[in-house]
Design a protein around this motif. Structure first.
Motif, PDB file in Angstrom:
ATOM      1  N   ARG A  79      -1.578  -1.388   9.725  1.00  0.00           N
ATOM      2  CA  ARG A  79      -0.514  -1.753   8.791  1.00  0.00           C
ATOM      3  C   ARG A  79       0.819  -1.782   9.533  1.00  0.00           C
ATOM      4  O   ARG A  79       1.803  -1.158   9.131  1.00  0.00           O
ATOM      5  CB  ARG A  79      -0.447  -0.740   7.646  1.00  0.00           C
ATOM      6  N   THR A 132       4.135  -0.899   3.428  1.00  0.00           N
ATOM      7  CA  THR A 132       3.291   0.283   3.518  1.00  0.00           C
ATOM      8  C   THR A 132       4.202   1.507   3.506  1.00  0.00           C
ATOM      9  O   THR A 132       5.152   1.577   4.273  1.00  0.00           O
ATOM     10  CB  THR A 132       2.465   0.299   4.811  1.00  0.00           C
ATOM     11  N   LEU A 176       0.840  -1.194   0.000  1.00  0.00           N
ATOM     12  CA  LEU A 176       0.000   0.000   0.000  1.00  0.00           C
ATOM     13  C   LEU A 176       0.875   1.243   0.000  1.00  0.00           C
ATOM     14  O   LEU A 176       1.784   1.381   0.816  1.00  0.00           O
ATOM     15  CB  LEU A 176      -0.903   0.003   1.235  1.00  0.00           C
TER      16      LEU A 176
END
Length: 376
Positions: free
Chosen positions: A141, A148, A117
């Motif tokens: 996360r 991330t 992400l």
């Protein structure tokens, strides 16, 4: 332009570095303040830059960059949707959300479960509250993988104006509380309260802005357990930063590649930047001196070589450069590209201070440096 050049260069590399962490070959991207997607003159804005990257990754490496865009303004949202529609026939996965990014964030995080992400937050004003960012980055996360990363605009001019509310008896308390949320507390007010008693109010306020930005990055790093780098962006090497790009990652590779990309984007930006003046006295400029990349590199190479020597002396064992990015680049992080590090390795080798010369290693960041005669 600098932010967009950086995004154009870094986003494909993020996809390439992290795609193996996804069984689906999918990476999720969020532009939380997408705007219209394209400028009136036809140039791509942040949203279309991401769409172009997604199209490239799909047709080339075969990677899916699933894009989410948030935009609250009706007119801008409709134009954004028109731009997105151009890319859907190419197989690009893209979703437009009309509203504030906060109302979309949880949906994106859920969609990115078990997928890398990347969050891009570039507001015109203030960014999301720090507690909200910490909730996503440190709770939802928190793991090293899937990756991330966050790239965020922290406006120094907004801090300057809000600092004026602290200094003024007529300050807007609503605005102050809003920035309290952004900073995760009232701690930032103390810096401007101290500036009031200074004889040089403007200079003290300027120092306060820098201190607030540095402390914000430090607190975000501590609360998320991520490596956070705050890169200043100004109109001239002699002027204060207008904003800072705050980058957060848990990956040593992400940290290295981001610094190299910042340096490349900065060079491209300077080539297109035109002389202009700003209204705000603190950030004003009447002339610009573009830094010569060769001169910067010439200063950087011997300093980086000394950084490498100090690193070897400290750890007293072989070191892989990518595992020590900030120690390697030092004050030149984001200022010079990675070839400068390879030159520094050769310089250290020529001085007889390491047997490593980097020959045969394709990527500079993969070079392993071995201790030698560091006192040479």
């Amino acid at each position: 332009m600098f932010k967009h050049e950086l995004l154009r260069r870094y986003l494909p590399q993020f996809g390439g570095m992290t795609s193996r962490q996804s069984q689906e070959g999918r990476v999720v991207y969020l532009d939380g303040y997408a705007g219209e997607g394209r400028y009136e003159n036809g140039d791509p804005a942040s949203a279309e830059i991401a769409l172009r990257v997604a199209s490239y990754l799909r047709s080339g490496p075969g990677l899916t960059l699933e894009c989410f865009f948030s935009e609250p303004q009706a007119k801008s949202f409709e134009r954004l949707r028109e731009v997105i529609q151009l890319y859907l026939p190419r197989g690009v996965r893209a979703h437009a959300h009309r509203g504030e990014v906060d109302s979309l964030l949880d949906q994106v995080v859920e969609r990115a479960a078990r997928q890398p992400l990347f969050l891009f937050l570039d507001p015109c004003g203030l960014v999301l509250p720090q507690d909200r960012l910490v909730d996503v980055l440190a709770r939802k996360r928190a793991q090293q993988r899937p990756a991330t990363e966050l790239l965020m605009n922290f406006s120094m001019m907004a801090v300057w104006r809000l600092g004026g509310h602290v200094r003024s008896p007529r300050g807007n308390e609503t605005s102050l509380r809003r920035f309290d949320d952004v900073c995760g507390g009232t701690w930032w007010r103390e810096y401007f309260a101290d500036a009031v008693s200074s004889c040089d109010v403007e200079g003290a306020a300027g120092d306060a802005i820098e201190a607030v930005a540095a402390e914000y990055a430090r607190r975000l790093a501590g609360r998320t357990e991520m490596v956070v780098q705050s890169v200043p962006v100004s109109h001239s090497p002699r002027k204060r930063a207008v904003y800072r790009l705050v980058f957060a990652t848990r990956s040593p590779y992400g940290l290295w590649v981001f610094g190299d990309t910042v340096a490349r984007a900065r060079t491209q930006w300077w080539e297109t930047l035109e002389e202009r003046e700003e209204d705000d006295a603190l950030f004003s400029m009447t002339s610009m001196t573009r830094p010569d990349p060769k001169e910067v590199e010439a200063r950087a190479v011997p300093e980086i070589a000394e950084n490498l020597a100090k690193l070897l002396l400290r750890v007293r064992r072989p070191v892989k450069l990518v595992d020590h990015t900030l120690e390697v680049f030092g004050s030149f992080y984001g200022q010079v590209t990675e070839p400068a590090v390879r030159q520094a390795v050769r310089l250290l080798h020529e001085q007889g201070r390491t047997p490593s010369n980097g020959v045969g290693v394709k990527k500079t960041r993969e070079i392993t440096l071995y201790p030698g005669n560091l006192a040479a």
